[in-house]
Design a protein around this motif. Structure first.
Motif, PDB file in Angstrom:
ATOM      1  N   LEU A 204      26.549  14.113 -70.574  1.00 27.56           N
ATOM      2  CA  LEU A 204      25.424  13.561 -69.742  1.00 27.56           C
ATOM      3  C   LEU A 204      25.625  13.540 -68.341  1.00 27.56           C
ATOM      4  CD1 LEU A 204      25.995  10.142 -68.451  1.00 27.56           C
ATOM      5  CD2 LEU A 204      25.866   9.576 -70.938  1.00 27.56           C
ATOM      6  N   THR A 205      24.341  13.534 -67.684  1.00 31.45           N
ATOM      7  CA  THR A 205      24.436  13.344 -66.180  1.00 31.45           C
ATOM      8  C   THR A 205      23.395  12.326 -65.985  1.00 31.45           C
ATOM      9  OG1 THR A 205      22.798  15.169 -65.824  1.00 31.45           O
ATOM     10  CG2 THR A 205      25.369  15.587 -65.556  1.00 31.45           C
ATOM     11  N   THR A 206      23.665  11.327 -65.151  1.00 31.21           N
ATOM     12  CA  THR A 206      22.855  10.261 -64.738  1.00 31.21           C
ATOM     13  C   THR A 206      22.645  10.169 -63.063  1.00 31.21           C
ATOM     14  OG1 THR A 206      23.466   8.813 -66.451  1.00 31.21           O
ATOM     15  CG2 THR A 206      22.482   7.731 -64.967  1.00 31.21           C
ATOM     16  N   ARG A 207      21.199  10.033 -62.884  1.00 30.33           N
ATOM     17  CA  ARG A 207      21.024   9.635 -61.410  1.00 30.33           C
ATOM     18  C   ARG A 207      20.225   8.200 -61.285  1.00 30.33           C
ATOM     19  NH1 ARG A 207      16.343  11.483 -58.469  1.00 30.33           N
ATOM     20  NH2 ARG A 207      16.263  11.439 -56.192  1.00 30.33           N
ATOM     21  N   HIS A 208      20.761   7.408 -60.411  1.00 30.30           N
ATOM     22  CA  HIS A 208      20.101   6.094 -60.133  1.00 30.30           C
ATOM     23  C   HIS A 208      19.490   6.181 -58.832  1.00 30.30           C
ATOM     24  CE1 HIS A 208      22.347   4.186 -63.484  1.00 30.30           C
ATOM     25  NE2 HIS A 208      23.387   4.793 -62.882  1.00 30.30           N
ATOM     26  N   ILE A 209      18.073   5.996 -59.095  1.00 34.55           N
ATOM     27  CA  ILE A 209      17.057   6.118 -58.224  1.00 34.55           C
ATOM     28  C   ILE A 209      16.867   4.636 -57.408  1.00 34.55           C
ATOM     29  CG2 ILE A 209      14.649   6.526 -57.669  1.00 34.55           C
ATOM     30  CD1 ILE A 209      14.841   8.505 -60.174  1.00 34.55           C
ATOM     31  N   LEU A 240      10.333   4.251 -61.574  1.00 37.70           N
ATOM     32  CA  LEU A 240      11.262   5.084 -61.964  1.00 37.70           C
ATOM     33  C   LEU A 240      12.538   4.382 -61.485  1.00 37.70           C
ATOM     34  CD1 LEU A 240      12.067   7.315 -63.892  1.00 37.70           C
ATOM     35  CD2 LEU A 240      11.781   8.894 -61.813  1.00 37.70           C
ATOM     36  N   ALA A 241      13.425   4.202 -62.248  1.00 36.92           N
ATOM     37  CA  ALA A 241      14.702   3.645 -61.742  1.00 36.92           C
ATOM     38  C   ALA A 241      15.944   4.457 -61.930  1.00 36.92           C
ATOM     39  CB  ALA A 241      15.026   2.075 -62.438  1.00 36.92           C
ATOM     40  N   ALA A 242      16.034   5.347 -62.959  1.00 40.28           N
ATOM     41  CA  ALA A 242      16.966   6.250 -63.354  1.00 40.28           C
ATOM     42  C   ALA A 242      16.444   7.357 -64.444  1.00 40.28           C
ATOM     43  CB  ALA A 242      18.221   5.583 -64.155  1.00 40.28           C
ATOM     44  N   THR A 243      17.245   8.452 -64.105  1.00 40.37           N
ATOM     45  CA  THR A 243      16.872   9.494 -65.099  1.00 40.37           C
ATOM     46  C   THR A 243      18.348  10.122 -65.684  1.00 40.37           C
ATOM     47  OG1 THR A 243      17.132  11.506 -63.252  1.00 40.37           O
ATOM     48  CG2 THR A 243      15.144  10.335 -63.594  1.00 40.37           C
ATOM     49  N   MET A 244      18.229  10.640 -66.640  1.00 48.35           N
ATOM     50  CA  MET A 244      19.486  11.014 -67.286  1.00 48.35           C
ATOM     51  C   MET A 244      19.075  12.226 -68.459  1.00 48.35           C
ATOM     52  SD  MET A 244      21.881   8.502 -70.206  1.00 48.35           S
ATOM     53  CE  MET A 244      21.628   7.253 -69.016  1.00 48.35           C
ATOM     54  N   GLU A 245      20.214  13.210 -68.405  1.00 48.82           N
ATOM     55  CA  GLU A 245      20.151  14.318 -69.160  1.00 48.82           C
ATOM     56  C   GLU A 245      21.077  14.120 -70.115  1.00 48.82           C
ATOM     57  OE1 GLU A 245      19.999  18.305 -66.822  1.00 48.82           O
ATOM     58  OE2 GLU A 245      18.429  17.305 -65.460  1.00 48.82           O
ATOM     59  N   ILE A 246      20.940  14.401 -71.525  1.00 54.17           N
ATOM     60  CA  ILE A 246      21.854  14.263 -72.457  1.00 54.17           C
ATOM     61  C   ILE A 246      21.950  15.552 -73.301  1.00 54.17           C
ATOM     62  CG2 ILE A 246      22.583  13.023 -74.718  1.00 54.17           C
ATOM     63  CD1 ILE A 246      20.933  10.605 -73.388  1.00 54.17           C
ATOM     64  N   SER A 247      23.166  15.901 -73.420  1.00 58.05           N
ATOM     65  CA  SER A 247      23.492  17.064 -74.471  1.00 58.05           C
ATOM     66  C   SER A 247      24.101  16.568 -75.737  1.00 58.05           C
ATOM     67  CB  SER A 247      24.396  18.234 -73.870  1.00 58.05           C
ATOM     68  OG  SER A 247      24.115  18.679 -72.448  1.00 58.05           O
ATOM     69  N   CYS A 248      23.785  17.308 -76.554  1.00 59.20           N
ATOM     70  CA  CYS A 248      24.230  16.699 -78.208  1.00 59.20           C
ATOM     71  C   CYS A 248      25.081  17.858 -78.726  1.00 59.20           C
ATOM     72  CB  CYS A 248      23.146  16.557 -78.970  1.00 59.20           C
ATOM     73  SG  CYS A 248      21.780  15.372 -78.563  1.00 59.20           S
ATOM     74  N   ALA A 249      26.236  17.304 -79.569  1.00 56.66           N
ATOM     75  CA  ALA A 249      27.259  17.867 -80.117  1.00 56.66           C
ATOM     76  C   ALA A 249      26.566  18.905 -81.067  1.00 56.66           C
ATOM     77  CB  ALA A 249      27.937  17.214 -80.803  1.00 56.66           C
TER      78      ALA A 249
END
Length: 249
Positions: A204-209, A240-249
Motif C-alpha cells: 500500500l501507499t498512503t497520502r495524508h492530506i 478528503l483527509a487521506a488517499t490509499m492505493e492497495i495492491s493485493c496478493a
C-alpha cells in the motif's frame, strides 16, 4: 483493540496485513523525545527547531507473511531529510525506513514513513474542499474515540502528544481536538479490506492530506483499480483527509 477474539489467532498463523505496526515501537529514551512527545519509530526523530510534526504518508510492501510466534529482526534508519521553504514557513521532510524480517524465514515487511516537520502554528489551517456526497463501490463509517487512540498509541509506544494530550493539541498546536493517528487510519482501512471484502493485501501507499479528529465519524470509500483498490478517507464534514492505493496478493 480491534474487538477480535485472541483465540482467533495462534502460533504459526500469518500476521494480518497491517498488524506489524506494533513491531515498529520506538526504543527512544525519554531524554531523546521531541518536545511534542514524538519518539520516532526505530530511530529518534530529529527536532530541527520545528515544533510540529505530521505524518505525510507511508509505503508498505510485504514479501510473504510473518508468522505469529516467529522471531524477527527490525532494521531502521533515517533515510532522508529535506529542508524547504513553504508558503507557511520553514519545513522539513523526513523519511524513516524500517525493514522487518523473520530470523528463520523469508518473510519481509518494508515500510517507509514520510513525516512533515513544521514551524509553530500561526492560526487555523484552511480545511480541504468538501464533497456534496460520497460515491464508491464500498463504503464504511467508523468513529475513533479516545480509548481507541490510546490503545493504538500504547501498542505502538507512540507518545506524540497530539494523540493523547487534549490541552496540548488545542492550546499549543491550535488543533480543534486530539488527532487520530495516521497509522490507525491506515489500520482501519486495511482491516475493512481484510474483514469486509476478504482481500489478501500485499502493498500500500498512503497520502495524508488533512488531520482527522477524535470522536468524529470518518468514511472509508473504496473502488477497484488496475492495481487493486483505490481508497479515500473523508472526515465528518466529507472533506478528503487521506488517499490509499492497495495492491493485493
Amino acid at each position: 483493540m480491534l474487538n477480535l477474539k485472541p483465540t482467533s489467532f495462534g502460533s504459526g498463523d500469518s500476521l494480518p496485513f497491517g498488524w506489524h505496526f506494533f513491531l515498529l515501537g520506538g526504543a527512544t529514551p525519554r531524554t531523546e523525545l521531541r518536545k511534542d512527545g514524538f519518539p520516532g519509530f526505530g530511530v529518534p526523530m530529529p527536532d530541527m527547531s520545528l515544533p510540529r510534526l505530521l505524518l505525510g504518508g507511508r509505503a508498505v510492501e510485504c514479501q510473504g507473511a510473518i508468522k505469529v510466534g516467529s522471531s524477527i529482526r527490525r532494521t531502521s534508519r533515517l533515510a532522508k531529510i529535506r529542508e524547504k521553504e513553504a508558503p507557511t514557513g520553514k519545513m522539513a521532510i523526513v523519511e524513516i525506513e524500517n525493514i522487518i524480517k523473520e530470523v528463520d524465514g523469508s518473510a519481509t515487511i518494508r515500510e517507509t514513513q514520510t513525516y512533515l516537520l513544521l514551524e509553530a502554528a500561526s492560526g487555523a489551517v484552511a480545511p480541504p474542499p468538501e464533497m456534496s456526497s460520497i460515491q464508491a463501490e464500498f463504503i464504511k463509517k467508523v468513529t475513533p474515540d479516545d480509548t481507541l487512540l490510546f490503545q493504538y498509541s500504547a501498542l505502538g509506544f507512540n507518545s506524540h502528544k497530539i494523540h493523547l494530550d487534549r490541552a496540548y493539541a488545542q492550546e499549543v498546536e491550535g488543533l480543534p481536538d486530539l488527532v487520530v493517528n495516521g497509522g490507525l487510519v491506515t489500520l482501519l482501512v486495511t482491516e475493512a479490506m481484510r474483514i469486509d471484502l476478504g482481500l489478501r493485501q500485499a502493498a500500500l501507499t498512503t497520502r495524508h492530506i488533512a488531520p482527522l479528529y477524535v470522536n468524529r465519524e470518518l468514511t472509508i470509500a473504496a473502488d477497484r483499480s488496475d492495481q487493486g483498490w483505490y481508497v479515500r478517507v473523508y472526515d465528518h464534514s466529507m472533506a478528503l483527509a487521506a488517499t490509499m492505493e492497495i495492491s493485493c496478493a
